[in-house]
Design a protein around this motif. Structure first.
Motif, PDB file in Angstrom:
ATOM      1  N   MET A   1     -67.243  19.843  63.201  1.00  0.00           N
ATOM      2  CA  MET A   1     -68.215  20.643  63.173  1.00  0.00           C
ATOM      3  C   MET A   1     -68.085  22.056  62.550  1.00  0.00           C
ATOM      4  O   MET A   1     -68.176  22.411  61.528  1.00  0.00           O
ATOM      5  N   THR A   2     -67.445  22.913  63.591  1.00  0.00           N
ATOM      6  CA  THR A   2     -66.935  24.122  63.183  1.00  0.00           C
ATOM      7  C   THR A   2     -65.757  24.541  64.140  1.00  0.00           C
ATOM      8  O   THR A   2     -65.651  23.908  65.039  1.00  0.00           O
ATOM      9  N   TYR A   8     -72.723  26.749  67.110  1.00  0.00           N
ATOM     10  CA  TYR A   8     -73.936  25.939  67.634  1.00  0.00           C
ATOM     11  C   TYR A   8     -74.488  26.139  68.961  1.00  0.00           C
ATOM     12  O   TYR A   8     -75.765  26.298  69.202  1.00  0.00           O
ATOM     13  N   ALA A  12     -78.755  27.093  69.650  1.00  0.00           N
ATOM     14  CA  ALA A  12     -79.207  26.056  70.586  1.00  0.00           C
ATOM     15  C   ALA A  12     -79.683  26.335  71.936  1.00  0.00           C
ATOM     16  O   ALA A  12     -80.568  26.173  72.573  1.00  0.00           O
ATOM     17  N   PRO A  38     -79.913  19.870  73.842  1.00  0.00           N
ATOM     18  CA  PRO A  38     -79.074  20.509  72.977  1.00  0.00           C
ATOM     19  C   PRO A  38     -77.430  20.163  73.373  1.00  0.00           C
ATOM     20  O   PRO A  38     -76.815  20.107  72.372  1.00  0.00           O
ATOM     21  N   GLY A  42     -74.996  18.646  70.476  1.00  0.00           N
ATOM     22  CA  GLY A  42     -73.798  19.288  70.542  1.00  0.00           C
ATOM     23  C   GLY A  42     -72.334  18.454  70.568  1.00  0.00           C
ATOM     24  O   GLY A  42     -71.543  18.502  69.883  1.00  0.00           O
ATOM     25  N   VAL A  45     -72.371  16.069  67.462  1.00  0.00           N
ATOM     26  CA  VAL A  45     -71.929  16.696  66.102  1.00  0.00           C
ATOM     27  C   VAL A  45     -70.572  17.277  66.200  1.00  0.00           C
ATOM     28  O   VAL A  45     -70.142  17.356  65.181  1.00  0.00           O
ATOM     29  N   THR A  46     -69.847  17.144  67.230  1.00  0.00           N
ATOM     30  CA  THR A  46     -68.644  17.644  67.454  1.00  0.00           C
ATOM     31  C   THR A  46     -67.572  16.781  67.025  1.00  0.00           C
ATOM     32  O   THR A  46     -67.681  15.507  67.421  1.00  0.00           O
ATOM     33  N   ILE A  56     -68.438  23.258  73.777  1.00  0.00           N
ATOM     34  CA  ILE A  56     -69.763  23.734  73.221  1.00  0.00           C
ATOM     35  C   ILE A  56     -71.145  23.423  73.990  1.00  0.00           C
ATOM     36  O   ILE A  56     -71.884  24.267  74.191  1.00  0.00           O
ATOM     37  N   THR A  60     -73.348  26.241  75.330  1.00  0.00           N
ATOM     38  CA  THR A  60     -74.875  26.092  75.222  1.00  0.00           C
ATOM     39  C   THR A  60     -75.716  26.416  76.450  1.00  0.00           C
ATOM     40  O   THR A  60     -76.770  26.880  76.537  1.00  0.00           O
TER      41      THR A  60
END
Length: 135
Positions: A1-2, A8, A12, A38, A42, A45-46, A56, A60
């Protein structure tokens, strides 16, 4: 993801906070069940594994727990207006902030658990390693 989990977690968590504040029935009852979704997304998408998903999700949840602090501010203001010795007021304010920190930690923990669940789901339901997009 990042490489930056906050990329994120911050949006979120803020969206979750806004949802909690808008949809809470009163100032004393906050529903943080919305943090689960969320956090789950998270985790899905990780791409970096369980540790990154947990980070993440926790971040969040921490950002999503802002309504707790928002509701603690009037409580502290009311405590400071009581006619009581300053030491009692300081102790009461300390107790409020300890409770705020504890609840924020629990909300962050629920986000982390949701993210680990999402990461597990993405591994079980996914098609293996993601294909990098080049352009």
């Amino acid at each position: 993801m990042t490489a930056h989990p906050w990329a994120y977690a911050l949006p979120a968590g803020l969206i979750s906070s806004a949802y909690v504040l808008i949809n809470s029935p009163g100032s004393s009852a906050l529903d943080f069940g919305v943090i689960f979704w969320p956090g789950l997304v998270g985790g899905v998408v990780t791409l970096s594994g369980k540790k990154e998903a947990r980070r993440i999700g926790f971040q969040t949840g921490l950002v999503g727990s802002v309504p707790i602090l928002w509701n603690a501010i009037p409580t502290v203001g009311a405590i400071l207006r009581f006619d009581q010795p300053m030491s009692f007021g300081a102790l009461e304010v300390l107790v409020v902030f300890v409770l705020v920190a504890f609840v924020a930690l629990m909300v962050g923990l629920s986000g982390a658990i949701a993210a680990m669940t999402g990461e597990w789901l993405s591994r079980k339901l996914g098609s293996g390693e993601p294909t990098p997009v080049t352009g």
